[in-house]
Enzyme design. Structure first.
Site, PDB file in Angstrom:
ATOM      1  N   ASP A 223       1.463  -1.048  -7.370  1.00  0.00           N
ATOM      2  CA  ASP A 223       1.033  -2.336  -6.664  1.00  0.00           C
ATOM      3  C   ASP A 223       2.143  -3.549  -6.909  1.00  0.00           C
ATOM      4  O   ASP A 223       2.159  -4.236  -6.627  1.00  0.00           O
ATOM      5  CB  ASP A 223      -0.374  -2.946  -7.619  1.00  0.00           C
ATOM      6  CG  ASP A 223      -1.565  -2.621  -6.670  1.00  0.00           C
ATOM      7  OD1 ASP A 223      -1.437  -2.785  -5.583  1.00  0.00           O
ATOM      8  OD2 ASP A 223      -2.480  -2.280  -7.419  1.00  0.00           O
TER       9      ASP A 223
ATOM     10  N   LYS B 188      -6.858   3.172   1.957  1.00  0.00           N
ATOM     11  CA  LYS B 188      -5.742   3.711   1.291  1.00  0.00           C
ATOM     12  C   LYS B 188      -5.776   5.244   1.202  1.00  0.00           C
ATOM     13  O   LYS B 188      -4.749   5.959   1.277  1.00  0.00           O
ATOM     14  CB  LYS B 188      -5.919   3.116  -0.187  1.00  0.00           C
ATOM     15  CG  LYS B 188      -5.349   1.441   0.071  1.00  0.00           C
ATOM     16  CD  LYS B 188      -5.662   0.959  -1.295  1.00  0.00           C
ATOM     17  CE  LYS B 188      -5.186  -0.674  -1.119  1.00  0.00           C
ATOM     18  NZ  LYS B 188      -5.419  -1.380  -2.305  1.00  0.00           N
TER      19      LYS B 188
ATOM     20  N   GLN C 180      -7.711  -1.167  -8.385  1.00  0.00           N
ATOM     21  CA  GLN C 180      -8.427  -1.935  -7.344  1.00  0.00           C
ATOM     22  C   GLN C 180      -8.986  -3.355  -7.843  1.00  0.00           C
ATOM     23  O   GLN C 180      -9.904  -3.223  -8.726  1.00  0.00           O
ATOM     24  CB  GLN C 180      -9.328  -1.191  -6.467  1.00  0.00           C
ATOM     25  CG  GLN C 180      -9.647  -2.123  -5.305  1.00  0.00           C
ATOM     26  CD  GLN C 180      -8.819  -2.186  -4.322  1.00  0.00           C
ATOM     27  OE1 GLN C 180      -7.850  -1.269  -3.981  1.00  0.00           O
ATOM     28  NE2 GLN C 180      -8.779  -3.422  -3.532  1.00  0.00           N
TER      29      GLN C 180
HETATM   30  N1  GUN Z   1      -7.308  -6.238  -4.145  1.00  0.00           N
HETATM   31  C1  GUN Z   1      -6.843  -6.893  -3.085  1.00  0.00           C
HETATM   32  N2  GUN Z   1      -5.656  -6.681  -2.733  1.00  0.00           N
HETATM   33  C2  GUN Z   1      -5.234  -5.901  -3.682  1.00  0.00           C
HETATM   34  C3  GUN Z   1      -4.003  -5.129  -3.812  1.00  0.00           C
HETATM   35  O1  GUN Z   1      -2.975  -5.332  -3.079  1.00  0.00           O
HETATM   36  N3  GUN Z   1      -4.227  -4.309  -5.003  1.00  0.00           N
HETATM   37  C4  GUN Z   1      -5.048  -3.883  -5.697  1.00  0.00           C
HETATM   38  N4  GUN Z   1      -4.937  -3.211  -6.705  1.00  0.00           N
HETATM   39  N5  GUN Z   1      -6.458  -4.623  -5.384  1.00  0.00           N
HETATM   40  C5  GUN Z   1      -6.193  -5.620  -4.390  1.00  0.00           C
END
Ligand code: GUN
Length: 287
Positions: free
Chosen positions: A120, A53, A97
């Site tokens: 998100d 990311k 996350q």
């Molecule tokens: N963990 C696995 N997929 C995601 C996601 O799309 N966003 C976040 N914040 N954590 C994750």
């Protein structure tokens, strides 16, 4: 006949190059879009996702702020940091996350994020807006899948979409987005009886379970569109939830793992960060 491979990596790169131009446009208005990423502990998969990311954000000119906490951080400390980020004008997007350690109540953390910075798309306000078809920050993985299907001109209206997995991150919001496109939607999960009977009915089969090769070719209707969201690591290799090799001979379209849904998810996060930045700048200009 072999299925058309839906190349998420390629489509995501195209999206990123468009977003890069949007960042340049914002820069000309003296806006530098910023994304804060909170990472608690050192869950190996989370480390990998967060790195990807940050790299993608840097590529298109989004500033990212990685905030790390040890596994032992208290919920109060995390909430306090989120509240600070909500007020920080350099931060337009906040991503916590997941997963979080067991002593932290995930929903409380999500509820604390300013919905305008919730890149998100997990905040109840954004989920509600999505449900009623209002503009919202949409959850990145289902949003990315929808963009990929649209790019390959997969017809959704009236088609039977079967989703395997009912998570808050993928399965549930995917069902909503497909319903908004007038698909007929079934959601299967761990308690579903006769999974094969369900998956064989799918014109569009979306699998987000986290179980290597759960879906085999006998579970797929010939000509179906298959989207594999699974990321299962095994001795440095990554496997999807679908047995790609056998399914590709009967499906009409299929996503590979890796290089399918994953890159699309990241591009949608960047898209959401820019959307959030634009919304916040516009609001500042009108107060
Ligand atoms: N963990 C696995 N997929 C995601 C996601 O799309 N966003 C976040 N914040 N954590 C994750």
């Amino acid at each position: 006949m072999s299925a058309t491979i839906m190349n998420g990596k390629e489509v995501a790169a195209q999206v990123k190059s468009e977003l890069k131009q949007e960042v340049a446009k914002l820069n000309r208005e003296y806006v530098q879009p910023g994304l804060a990423v909170l990472l608690v502990g050192n869950h190996p998969a989370s480390e990998t996702y967060v790195k990807a990311k940050e790299k993608a954000a840097a590529e298109i000119g989004i500033r990212s702020f990685l905030i790390r906490y040890p596994e032992t951080v208290s919920q109060a400390e995390l909430l306090h940091r989120v509240e600070q980020l909500n007020q920080d004008p350099q931060v337009h997007g906040i991503l916590v996350q997941l997963p979080l350690p067991k002593h932290i109540h995930v929903q409380t953390v999500i509820d604390t994020i300013d919905p305008q910075k919730d890149v998100d798309g997990f905040h109840p306000l954004n989920i509600g807006s999505m449900q009623v078809g209002k503009e919202a920050l949409l959850p990145c993985t289902p949003f990315g899948i929808l963009q990929l299907l649209k790019q390959y001109k997969v017809d959704l209206q009236g088609k039977h979409a079967v989703i395997v997995g009912h998570s808050h991150i993928v399965g549930r919001p995917m069902a909503t987005l497909l319903l908004n496109e007038n698909a007929t939607v079934s959601v299967c999960h761990i308690y579903t009886q006769n999974l094969k009977e369900m998956t064989r009915m799918a014109d569009i089969l979306i699998v987000a379970v986290g179980k290597k090769h759960l879906i085999t070719s006998d579970m797929v209707k010939p000509g179906a569109v298959v989207v594999d969201v699974g990321i299962n690591r095994e001795e440095k290799r990554i496997f999807g939830d679908c047995d790609f090799e056998s399914i590709k001979d009967i499906a009409s379209y299929i996503t590979p793992v890796p290089g399918g849904v994953g890159p699309m998810t990241i591009s949608m996060l960047l898209h959401n960060t820019l959307l959030a930045a634009r919304t916040q700048v516009k609001e500042l200009a009108t107060v």
